[in-house]
Write an enzyme that holds these catalytic residues in place. Structure first.
Site, PDB file in Angstrom:
ATOM      1  N   TYR A   1       7.529  12.882 -31.374  1.00 54.70           N
ATOM      2  CA  TYR A   1       8.199  12.527 -30.116  1.00 54.70           C
ATOM      3  C   TYR A   1       8.383  13.763 -29.246  1.00 54.70           C
ATOM      4  O   TYR A   1       8.210  13.724 -28.031  1.00 54.70           O
ATOM      5  CB  TYR A   1       9.557  11.872 -30.396  1.00 54.70           C
ATOM      6  N   PHE A  42      -3.553   9.349   1.200  1.00 57.92           N
ATOM      7  CA  PHE A  42      -4.075   8.559   0.082  1.00 57.92           C
ATOM      8  C   PHE A  42      -3.048   7.475  -0.206  1.00 57.92           C
ATOM      9  O   PHE A  42      -1.843   7.702  -0.081  1.00 57.92           O
ATOM     10  CB  PHE A  42      -4.383   9.395  -1.173  1.00 57.92           C
ATOM     11  N   THR A  43      -3.533   6.301  -0.599  1.00 56.36           N
ATOM     12  CA  THR A  43      -2.684   5.104  -0.695  1.00 56.36           C
ATOM     13  C   THR A  43      -1.390   5.335  -1.495  1.00 56.36           C
ATOM     14  O   THR A  43      -0.290   5.195  -0.958  1.00 56.36           O
ATOM     15  CB  THR A  43      -3.502   3.950  -1.311  1.00 56.36           C
ATOM     16  N   ASP A  62      -3.294  18.263  -4.218  1.00 60.76           N
ATOM     17  CA  ASP A  62      -3.662  17.092  -5.004  1.00 60.76           C
ATOM     18  C   ASP A  62      -4.959  17.498  -5.689  1.00 60.76           C
ATOM     19  O   ASP A  62      -6.042  17.477  -5.091  1.00 60.76           O
ATOM     20  CB  ASP A  62      -3.845  15.861  -4.117  1.00 60.76           C
ATOM     21  N   LYS A  91      -9.768  11.466 -13.222  1.00 63.25           N
ATOM     22  CA  LYS A  91     -10.980  11.745 -12.431  1.00 63.25           C
ATOM     23  C   LYS A  91     -11.679  12.983 -13.005  1.00 63.25           C
ATOM     24  O   LYS A  91     -12.330  12.903 -14.032  1.00 63.25           O
ATOM     25  CB  LYS A  91     -10.602  11.950 -10.960  1.00 63.25           C
ATOM     26  N   ARG A 109     -12.506   0.503   1.521  1.00 62.07           N
ATOM     27  CA  ARG A 109     -11.648   1.608   1.947  1.00 62.07           C
ATOM     28  C   ARG A 109     -11.636   1.592   3.469  1.00 62.07           C
ATOM     29  O   ARG A 109     -12.330   2.336   4.131  1.00 62.07           O
ATOM     30  CB  ARG A 109     -12.162   2.957   1.440  1.00 62.07           C
ATOM     31  N   PHE A 167      -4.289  -3.901  -0.825  1.00 61.38           N
ATOM     32  CA  PHE A 167      -5.700  -4.046  -1.209  1.00 61.38           C
ATOM     33  C   PHE A 167      -5.876  -4.425  -2.676  1.00 61.38           C
ATOM     34  O   PHE A 167      -6.845  -5.066  -3.038  1.00 61.38           O
ATOM     35  CB  PHE A 167      -6.473  -2.748  -0.915  1.00 61.38           C
TER      36      PHE A 167
END
Ligand code: F0G
Length: 486
Positions: free
Chosen positions: A75, A127-128, A218, A261, A385, A452
């Protein structure tokens, strides 16, 4: 033939495969109806080639899978956490790391830590999920990306750059005290996977330093951004992507990361910081929303896979093959005069639906309609997009304007072959030939936030019936001869 002209190939060979299958035209029609004409609502087993996203869809290596067996699921204080922290410090340079279940977990923590109600957060295009977290914390996003980023035909090599003049004006207008940080996205997703340059980041650093404004990277696709800097920015070609990445991060105060990514894993992310005090606060928050600060929503084995993913993903050979595959698909489409965003981006090829389907007005969602046509034609799943992704302004009730109306063909890392890319190109070209038969859609259900993902649509008219082909039957060139012999 010079070295530059020689073909390259992937720096791996394939050890395990996952079968995929082509569905029938009837099945695709039915599946699309059941999914309310929204590619997010399709079942994966109804897809032939899945280009919805490059997020969490990568193939892990044998080295990463071996690491999964080394999971320390304690943990607290898992050894995999310390390995992850070491690798982040080595390659990104940030000393403090808080793991999160994925990128938006880190965005949530960051927004809650740094944004006060009434603050303004400039960034190189929205970005969303990033924008929603900024708004939930009481902030307002302001786009300060260079103008060329909104033009799909502009060949600017660094369309992810910040417009320093625009940012200066904003600082003078609202005052530096209301700007907690600039959100700098690598390989800007909504602009077509477009990089920023090191020169632009240095200018940004200078300006922000002058006003005491932080820069938060980011870093989701920062390694891919480093590759473009190596390839395109004068004086950078001899450096490794690892060196460039380290320099990018050294000019920033911290990062949020979706490991799904660049980092070749199926799940995971982190918030990384230089400031010990903010890190202390982040540790307090993460236990509420994600988990203890040494796992933050990830299991030990997942942290190990991500630590190993960092080492693999930063290799120049890997980045050459990864981005090379995206460029291969993009070039095929350009050669066929298909309107795409140029320059070709790092993680995806973006079809310009405004030009592709110029007969459909934007309020009938041409990009969403094109995702449906690509699916019906050959089982290819892609993502809108454009106007749907931009969402609605809750105050005015109008759609947020979106100059770009794109369909993203997103390439997962190490998953598909060049032959898959050929099939995708042929499907896109077939849809382009048949474009006049594609009509628009109307939205029949609209969620309040990030619409979306779950919105429903209905085709205007019955155009979807005219689409669909079957898997080709390959003709053997010797068949005719064989027929004459037997
Ligand atoms: N930042 C960028 C630039 C992203 O592209 C994403 C996710 C996130 C943050 C959030 O990370 O998904 O791990 O929570 N992009 C995915 C995509 C969803 O398909 O482009 P996440």
């Amino acid at each position: 033939m010079s070295r530059e002209q020689r073909s390259w190939a992937e720096p791996y060979k394939i050890k395990v495969v996952e079968p995929i299958r082509m569905t029938t035209r009837e099945r695709r029609n039915k599946a699309l109806e059941e999914a309310h004409f929204n590619s997010f609502l399709l079942r994966s087993e109804d897809i032939y080639i899945d280009l919805l996203t490059d997020s969490g869809t990568s193939a892990m290596s044998d080295y990463q899978w071996a690491g999964m067996m080394m999971g320390d699921e304690a943990y607290a204080g898992s050894k995999n956490f310390y390995n992850l922290q070491d690798k982040i410090e080595k390659y990104y340079g940030y000393p403090y790391v808080v793991p999160t279940h994925q990128g938006r977990g880190a965005e949530h923590l960051l927004a809650q830590l740094l944004i006060k109600p009434g603050d303004v957060i400039p960034g190189n295009m929205y970005f969303t999920t990033t924008k929603v977290h900024q708004e939930l914390a009481g902030g307002t996003f302001v786009d300060v990306i260079i103008e060329q980023a909104h033009d799909p035909t502009s060949l600017h090599p660094f369309k992810g750059n910040i417009d320093i003049g625009k940012l200066k004006d904003l600082i003078y207008k609202v005052g530096a005290a209301r700007i907690p940080y600039v959100n700098l996205q690598a390989c800007v997703n909504m602009a077509g996977g477009q990089p920023f340059s090191l020169a632009n980041l240095k200018e940004l650093r200078q300006l922000c330093g002058q006003f005491g404004i932080k820069i938060i990277l980011d870093a989701t696709r920062a390694m891919e951004n480093a590759w473009f800097i190596k390839r395109r920015e004068p004086g950078q070609s001899k450096r490794s992507c690892a060196e460039i990445l380290y320099e990018i991060c050294s000019l920033t105060d911290g990062c949020i990361m979706s490991g799904k990514k660049d980092l070749l894993v199926n799940m995971g992310g982190f918030l990384a910081l230089r400031d010990e005090k903010i890190y202390g606060k982040a540790c307090e928050l993460v236990v509420i929303y994600e988990g203890l600060h040494t796992y933050g929503g990830m299991s030990g084995r997942d942290m190990e896979a991500m630590a190993r993913g960092i080492e693999e993903a930063i290799q120049d050979d890997h980045l050459r093959a990864r981005i090379g595959q995206v460029q291969y698909l993009g070039q095929k489409l350009l050669d066929a005069n298909i309107p795409i965003v140029e320059p070709i981006g790092g993680h995806a090829v973006y079809l310009d639906a405004n030009r592709f389907l110029s007969h459909i007005p934007q309020n009938e969602f041409p990009a969403q309609a094109l995702t449906c046509a690509l699916y019906l034609d050959f089982g290819i799943r892609t993502m809108e997009r454009g106007l749907v992704s931009a969402g609605r302004n809750s105050k005015t009730g109008q759609h947020h304007p979106s100059q770009l109306e794109l369909v993203r063909l997103t390439i997962p890392r190490r998953v598909y072959t060049q032959a898959h890319m050929d099939v995708v190109a042929e499907t896109t070209i077939a849809c382009h030939h048949a474009r006049k038969s594609i009509a628009g859609l109307r939205m029949t259900y609209e969620p309040d936030k990030l619409r979306f993902f779950q919105a429903h649509f209905q085709p205007i008219g019955s155009w979807t019936n005219s689409f669909s082909s079957e898997y080709p039957i390959l003709q053997d060139p010797l068949l005719e001869l064989a027929n004459t012999i037997f």
